[in-house]
Design an enzyme around this catalytic site. Structure first.
Site, PDB file in Angstrom:
ATOM      1  N   GLY A 116       5.258  -9.786   7.613  1.00 18.98           N
ATOM      2  CA  GLY A 116       6.293  -9.668   6.557  1.00 18.98           C
ATOM      3  C   GLY A 116       6.997  -8.312   7.035  1.00 18.98           C
ATOM      4  O   GLY A 116       6.372  -7.566   7.803  1.00 18.98           O
ATOM      5  N   GLN A 170      11.826  -0.814   5.116  1.00 17.56           N
ATOM      6  CA  GLN A 170      10.941  -0.339   6.361  1.00 17.56           C
ATOM      7  C   GLN A 170      11.853  -0.007   7.582  1.00 17.56           C
ATOM      8  O   GLN A 170      11.328   0.776   8.422  1.00 17.56           O
ATOM      9  CB  GLN A 170       9.660  -1.430   6.572  1.00 17.56           C
ATOM     10  CG  GLN A 170       8.901  -1.515   5.650  1.00 17.56           C
ATOM     11  CD  GLN A 170       7.864  -2.641   6.014  1.00 17.56           C
ATOM     12  OE1 GLN A 170       8.039  -3.648   5.798  1.00 17.56           O
ATOM     13  NE2 GLN A 170       6.757  -2.083   6.590  1.00 17.56           N
ATOM     14  N   CYS A 202      -0.240  -2.505   6.570  1.00 18.34           N
ATOM     15  CA  CYS A 202       1.375  -2.569   6.603  1.00 18.34           C
ATOM     16  C   CYS A 202       1.993  -1.811   7.820  1.00 18.34           C
ATOM     17  O   CYS A 202       1.331  -0.906   8.440  1.00 18.34           O
ATOM     18  CB  CYS A 202       1.775  -1.403   5.417  1.00 18.34           C
ATOM     19  SG  CYS A 202       3.361  -1.199   5.226  1.00 18.34           S
ATOM     20  N   LEU A 203       3.039  -2.250   8.257  1.00 13.84           N
ATOM     21  CA  LEU A 203       3.506  -1.805   9.631  1.00 13.84           C
ATOM     22  C   LEU A 203       4.176  -0.374   9.593  1.00 13.84           C
ATOM     23  O   LEU A 203       3.984   0.346  10.493  1.00 13.84           O
ATOM     24  CB  LEU A 203       4.688  -2.615   9.980  1.00 13.84           C
ATOM     25  CG  LEU A 203       4.382  -4.233  10.433  1.00 13.84           C
ATOM     26  CD1 LEU A 203       5.677  -4.994  10.522  1.00 13.84           C
ATOM     27  CD2 LEU A 203       3.384  -4.246  11.647  1.00 13.84           C
ATOM     28  N   HIS A 209       3.540  -7.395  -1.727  1.00 17.51           N
ATOM     29  CA  HIS A 209       3.645  -6.471  -0.951  1.00 17.51           C
ATOM     30  C   HIS A 209       5.080  -6.045  -0.374  1.00 17.51           C
ATOM     31  O   HIS A 209       5.543  -4.786  -0.421  1.00 17.51           O
ATOM     32  CB  HIS A 209       2.805  -6.621   0.437  1.00 17.51           C
ATOM     33  CG  HIS A 209       2.602  -5.584   1.406  1.00 17.51           C
ATOM     34  ND1 HIS A 209       1.608  -4.837   1.819  1.00 17.51           N
ATOM     35  CD2 HIS A 209       3.745  -5.138   2.310  1.00 17.51           C
ATOM     36  CE1 HIS A 209       1.738  -3.915   2.874  1.00 17.51           C
ATOM     37  NE2 HIS A 209       3.053  -4.180   2.997  1.00 17.51           N
ATOM     38  N   GLU A 210       5.778  -7.103  -0.104  1.00 15.63           N
ATOM     39  CA  GLU A 210       7.335  -6.737   0.314  1.00 15.63           C
ATOM     40  C   GLU A 210       7.996  -6.468  -0.925  1.00 15.63           C
ATOM     41  O   GLU A 210       9.090  -5.451  -0.627  1.00 15.63           O
ATOM     42  CB  GLU A 210       7.926  -8.110   1.023  1.00 15.63           C
ATOM     43  CG  GLU A 210       7.121  -8.583   2.182  1.00 15.63           C
ATOM     44  CD  GLU A 210       6.506  -7.514   3.214  1.00 15.63           C
ATOM     45  OE1 GLU A 210       7.231  -6.535   3.263  1.00 15.63           O
ATOM     46  OE2 GLU A 210       5.616  -7.673   4.011  1.00 15.63           O
ATOM     47  N   HIS A 232       7.695  -2.717  -1.268  1.00 23.52           N
ATOM     48  CA  HIS A 232       8.425  -1.962  -0.458  1.00 23.52           C
ATOM     49  C   HIS A 232       9.974  -1.786  -1.349  1.00 23.52           C
ATOM     50  O   HIS A 232      10.364  -0.615  -0.979  1.00 23.52           O
ATOM     51  CB  HIS A 232       8.405  -2.678   0.865  1.00 23.52           C
ATOM     52  CG  HIS A 232       7.510  -2.367   1.715  1.00 23.52           C
ATOM     53  ND1 HIS A 232       7.031  -1.126   2.018  1.00 23.52           N
ATOM     54  CD2 HIS A 232       6.712  -3.154   2.429  1.00 23.52           C
ATOM     55  CE1 HIS A 232       6.050  -0.920   2.859  1.00 23.52           C
ATOM     56  NE2 HIS A 232       5.774  -2.387   3.141  1.00 23.52           N
TER      57      HIS A 232
END
Ligand code: GNR
Ligand code: NI
Length: 174
Positions: free
Chosen positions: A50, A55, A95-96, A137-138, A141
């Site tokens: 994702g 981000q 997480c990236l 999670h997204e 963000h």
């Protein structure tokens, strides 16, 4: 087509830009579709399941997801809204924007999300398992929230210090 997609830089925790609340996308046009394509390419390249526009330092309500094994089920969600959640489940999250940190987080296990697709058509998605976790999670963000916010302040601070140290060591190697 494939020749013109570009990889975008991903912000790293504790970058304050990750705390911004994203604004709704007004018009679903070619600009938004191109941004979604670049985000998908960036996500697959990372690799991740994702990516939220926040981000990549774009503060608009746009996320891309693909939880499939074959990376052949891309999802684009514009202005996603969590309209229902129930149950409870724990999953190890990463997480990236917080590379190499994995922690078990408890969240609702089943969710319903309403969003608009890349053609501008509204749709509704019922999800459980990894997709339910990824959707939450997204959307977090887009609201400036990170999975480490669900951890104790002590744990979060340890992670923050580790990230700052890693960033400094990368700089020293230049
Ligand atoms: O690639 C990712 N994997 C992942 C694993 C468990 C729970 C959430 C995620 S999302 C993450 C990519 C990312 O940082 N998206 O914002
Ligand atoms: Ni993330």
């Amino acid at each position: 087509m494939e020749f013109f997609v570009s990889l975008l830089d991903i912000l790293l925790f504790p970058d304050p830009q990750l705390r911004k609340v994203a604004a709704p996308v007004n018009t679903v046009d070619g600009r938004v579709a191109a941004l979604a394509d670049d985000m998908l390419e960036t996500m697959y390249n990372a690799p991740g399941i994702g990516l939220a526009a926040t981000q990549i330092n774009v503060h608009e309500r746009l996320v891309v997801i693909d939880v499939s094994e074959e990376n052949d089920q891309p999802l684009v969600l514009i202005n996603p809204v969590l309209v229902h959640s129930e149950g409870e489940a724990e999953m190890q999250e990463g997480c990236l924007s917080i590379p190499e940190i994995y922690e078990t987080i408890k969240r609702p296990s089943h969710v319903t999300v309403e969003a608009v697709d890349r053609e501008g058509s509204p749709f509704k998605l019922d999800a459980d398992g990894l997709l339910a976790v990824c959707l939450q999670h997204e959307i977090d963000h887009l609201d400036g929230k990170l999975f480490v916010d669900y951890l104790s302040p002590l744990k979060r601070n340890r992670i923050r210090k580790k990230m700052i140290k890693a960033a400094r060591e990368l700089e020293d190697n230049d």
